[in-house]
Motif scaffolding. Structure first.
Motif, PDB file in Angstrom:
ATOM      1  N   PHE A 150     -13.097   6.575  -5.908  1.00  0.00           N
ATOM      2  CA  PHE A 150     -12.087   5.707  -5.027  1.00  0.00           C
ATOM      3  C   PHE A 150     -10.688   5.319  -5.910  1.00  0.00           C
ATOM      4  O   PHE A 150      -9.572   5.627  -5.334  1.00  0.00           O
ATOM      5  N   THR A 151     -10.985   4.865  -6.982  1.00  0.00           N
ATOM      6  CA  THR A 151      -9.731   4.434  -7.793  1.00  0.00           C
ATOM      7  C   THR A 151      -8.856   5.712  -7.993  1.00  0.00           C
ATOM      8  O   THR A 151      -7.596   5.256  -7.999  1.00  0.00           O
ATOM      9  N   ALA A 152      -9.480   6.821  -8.395  1.00  0.00           N
ATOM     10  CA  ALA A 152      -8.492   7.925  -8.632  1.00  0.00           C
ATOM     11  C   ALA A 152      -7.960   8.423  -7.452  1.00  0.00           C
ATOM     12  O   ALA A 152      -6.839   8.765  -7.590  1.00  0.00           O
ATOM     13  N   GLN A 153      -8.406   8.473  -6.398  1.00  0.00           N
ATOM     14  CA  GLN A 153      -7.885   9.195  -5.153  1.00  0.00           C
ATOM     15  C   GLN A 153      -6.925   7.971  -4.565  1.00  0.00           C
ATOM     16  O   GLN A 153      -5.748   8.628  -4.383  1.00  0.00           O
ATOM     17  N   ILE A 154      -7.178   6.784  -4.696  1.00  0.00           N
ATOM     18  CA  ILE A 154      -6.095   5.918  -4.019  1.00  0.00           C
ATOM     19  C   ILE A 154      -4.927   5.691  -4.994  1.00  0.00           C
ATOM     20  O   ILE A 154      -3.423   5.622  -4.600  1.00  0.00           O
ATOM     21  N   GLY A 155      -5.248   5.763  -6.300  1.00  0.00           N
ATOM     22  CA  GLY A 155      -4.156   5.520  -7.451  1.00  0.00           C
ATOM     23  C   GLY A 155      -3.250   6.815  -7.406  1.00  0.00           C
ATOM     24  O   GLY A 155      -2.039   6.621  -7.507  1.00  0.00           O
ATOM     25  N   MET A 156      -3.788   8.235  -7.166  1.00  0.00           N
ATOM     26  CA  MET A 156      -2.807   9.162  -6.993  1.00  0.00           C
ATOM     27  C   MET A 156      -1.785   9.180  -5.693  1.00  0.00           C
ATOM     28  O   MET A 156      -0.757   9.402  -5.953  1.00  0.00           O
ATOM     29  N   MET A 157      -2.328   8.169  -4.703  1.00  0.00           N
ATOM     30  CA  MET A 157      -1.601   8.049  -3.644  1.00  0.00           C
ATOM     31  C   MET A 157      -0.478   7.127  -3.698  1.00  0.00           C
ATOM     32  O   MET A 157       0.616   7.475  -3.445  1.00  0.00           O
ATOM     33  N   VAL A 158      -0.813   6.152  -4.717  1.00  0.00           N
ATOM     34  CA  VAL A 158       0.220   5.363  -5.116  1.00  0.00           C
ATOM     35  C   VAL A 158       1.154   6.022  -5.878  1.00  0.00           C
ATOM     36  O   VAL A 158       2.415   5.882  -5.655  1.00  0.00           O
ATOM     37  N   ASN A 159       0.655   6.817  -6.826  1.00  0.00           N
ATOM     38  CA  ASN A 159       1.847   7.471  -7.635  1.00  0.00           C
ATOM     39  C   ASN A 159       2.659   8.582  -6.873  1.00  0.00           C
ATOM     40  O   ASN A 159       3.763   8.670  -7.321  1.00  0.00           O
ATOM     41  N   ASN A 160       1.932   8.915  -5.978  1.00  0.00           N
ATOM     42  CA  ASN A 160       2.712   9.924  -5.112  1.00  0.00           C
ATOM     43  C   ASN A 160       3.525   9.231  -3.977  1.00  0.00           C
ATOM     44  O   ASN A 160       4.180   9.952  -3.303  1.00  0.00           O
ATOM     45  N   GLU A 161       3.693   8.053  -4.143  1.00  0.00           N
ATOM     46  CA  GLU A 161       4.398   7.114  -2.898  1.00  0.00           C
ATOM     47  C   GLU A 161       3.793   7.333  -1.480  1.00  0.00           C
ATOM     48  O   GLU A 161       4.477   7.128  -0.623  1.00  0.00           O
ATOM     49  N   GLU A 162       2.514   7.670  -1.595  1.00  0.00           N
ATOM     50  CA  GLU A 162       2.005   8.127  -0.243  1.00  0.00           C
ATOM     51  C   GLU A 162       1.774   6.760   0.649  1.00  0.00           C
ATOM     52  O   GLU A 162       1.805   6.476   1.694  1.00  0.00           O
ATOM     53  N   VAL A 163       1.066   5.808  -0.265  1.00  0.00           N
ATOM     54  CA  VAL A 163       0.936   4.578   0.050  1.00  0.00           C
ATOM     55  C   VAL A 163       2.084   3.892   0.852  1.00  0.00           C
ATOM     56  O   VAL A 163       2.074   3.118   1.800  1.00  0.00           O
TER      57      VAL A 163
END
Length: 374
Positions: A229-242
């Motif tokens: 969960f942390t890795a998936q959402i964290g990558m979305m944060v890094n890619n500015e998807e959130v």
């Protein structure tokens, strides 16, 4: 601007050291006069204790870097370098990244230890408050689903149920079977001295129904699912998807958090039940092949002595563990700062926090049920 610079001499002719060891600078300490700046610093008094650059008309990156190197070479503290307020921001930025910056000495005294403990407590208190706030936000958004059911993401929830539950069944069953066998071996080793090997049945049954079934499952999912969960959402944060989700007017909690937590709430009790069955089978296998307790006799005694309240105690804890694992895993992902280092730190933190919380909650639950005589 080039003609204006030609009317000024660089700092080479305007370096003075007063009686107090303060090197006072004037002129233009810029890239255009790099050679003259180096020559001026070489001519400076070796006994300099401080540098006053407030009278420098101009100062750029090269000038600041040369002064910092000069301070390093002559063991001058950065606090002894004086600049104008409009130059200080540039100096601070270069000081943070300039080469060969001396490392600050680590303090080892009692005062430093108390300071680190205090900062650690403050950080932990902040993490607890963030988790409580996130739990409140999650509950509000879940209750909103009853009013606005169109927000519920069924496809995403089912997808996460498959990843969390179905894919984890072989691992949970295998490890639970092995742990059940180990508990039976240890119990038999102690009980055979008293001629009470048959009580291994009660030991394995009570241990797995009350504690080991749900605890093993929760710890496995804490390491497997919370980190995912942390890795998936964290990558979305890094890619500015959130950020893109928010720009589109959507709620990241609805899209990313609720499906994952609901899937975990649905699957952890089922995995716990599988772990209980596998652990009991592991104990029965040891009884049949090593303790001379035939499988029919083992099953008969287990059905006779097993108490349903043990099963209830284990299953009641499963949703609580699922909520803790899901919320911490998603929260740590959303708190990623946008770098690979931050993602790694948050993933590690989510695993450590979830396993620690699961064990602590299980310990308090065991004490409470013991006090309640249940």
């Amino acid at each position: 601007m080039a003609s204006d610079d030609s009317h000024y001499r660089p700092a080479a002719d305007f370096v003075e050291t007063d009686a107090g060891g303060v090197l006072r600078l004037r002129g233009r300490w810029t890239l255009r006069y790099a050679a003259e700046v180096r020559a001026a610093l070489r001519k400076a008094d070796a006994g300099t204790k401080a540098v006053d650059a407030r009278d420098c008309e101009r100062l750029d990156t090269l000038g600041v870097l040369q002064l910092l190197r000069y301070a390093d070479a002559h063991k001058i503290s950065y606090a002894a370098l004086q600049f104008r307020s409009d130059q200080q921001q540039l100096v601070d930025a270069i000081e943070d990244v300039h080469d060969d910056r001396p490392q600050g000495k680590r303090e080892y005294g009692v005062r430093a230890m108390l300071g680190r403990v205090g900062y650690g407590l403050i950080d932990n208190a902040g993490e607890v408050m963030a988790l409580v706030s996130f739990f409140g936000e999650f509950m509000v958004k879940v209750l909103r689903l009853f009013k606005e059911p169109s927000r519920f993401r069924l496809t995403s929830t089912v997808h996460h149920m498959e990843q969390i539950g179905l894919d984890a069944v072989p691992l949970v069953a295998l490890l639970s079977f092995m742990v059940g066998a180990v508990i039976a071996f240890l119990g038999a080793m102690v009980l055979k001295d008293f001629g009470a090997t048959i009580f291994v049945v009660e030991l394995v049954s009570a241990a797995f129904l009350r504690e080991f079934g749900v605890l093993l499952t929760a710890i496995l999912l804490a390491g497997r699912t919370a980190s995912a969960f942390t890795a998936q959402i964290g990558m979305m944060v890094n890619n500015e998807e959130v950020d893109a989700i928010r720009v589109l007017g959507l709620d990241p909690v609805d899209l990313l958090v609720i499906p994952r937590v609901l899937a975990l709430l649905a699957m952890l009790p089922l995995l716990t039940f599988i772990a209980m069955i596998a652990g009991l089978l592991g104990g029965m296998a040891v009884g049949a092949f090593n303790l001379d307790i035939p499988a029919p006799a083992y099953m008969a005694r287990m059905s006779e002595m097993m108490q349903f309240r043990h099963f209830i105690v284990g299953m009641v804890k499963a949703p609580i563990f699922a909520l803790v694992i899901g919320l911490i895993g998603c929260l740590e992902g959303l708190q990623t700062q946008g770098t690979a280092q931050s993602l790694g730190e948050r993933t590690t933190s989510s695993v450590v926090q979830t396993i620690s919380m699961v064990i602590v909650i299980d310990a308090f639950a065991a004490l409470w049920f013991m006090q309640m005589d249940y």
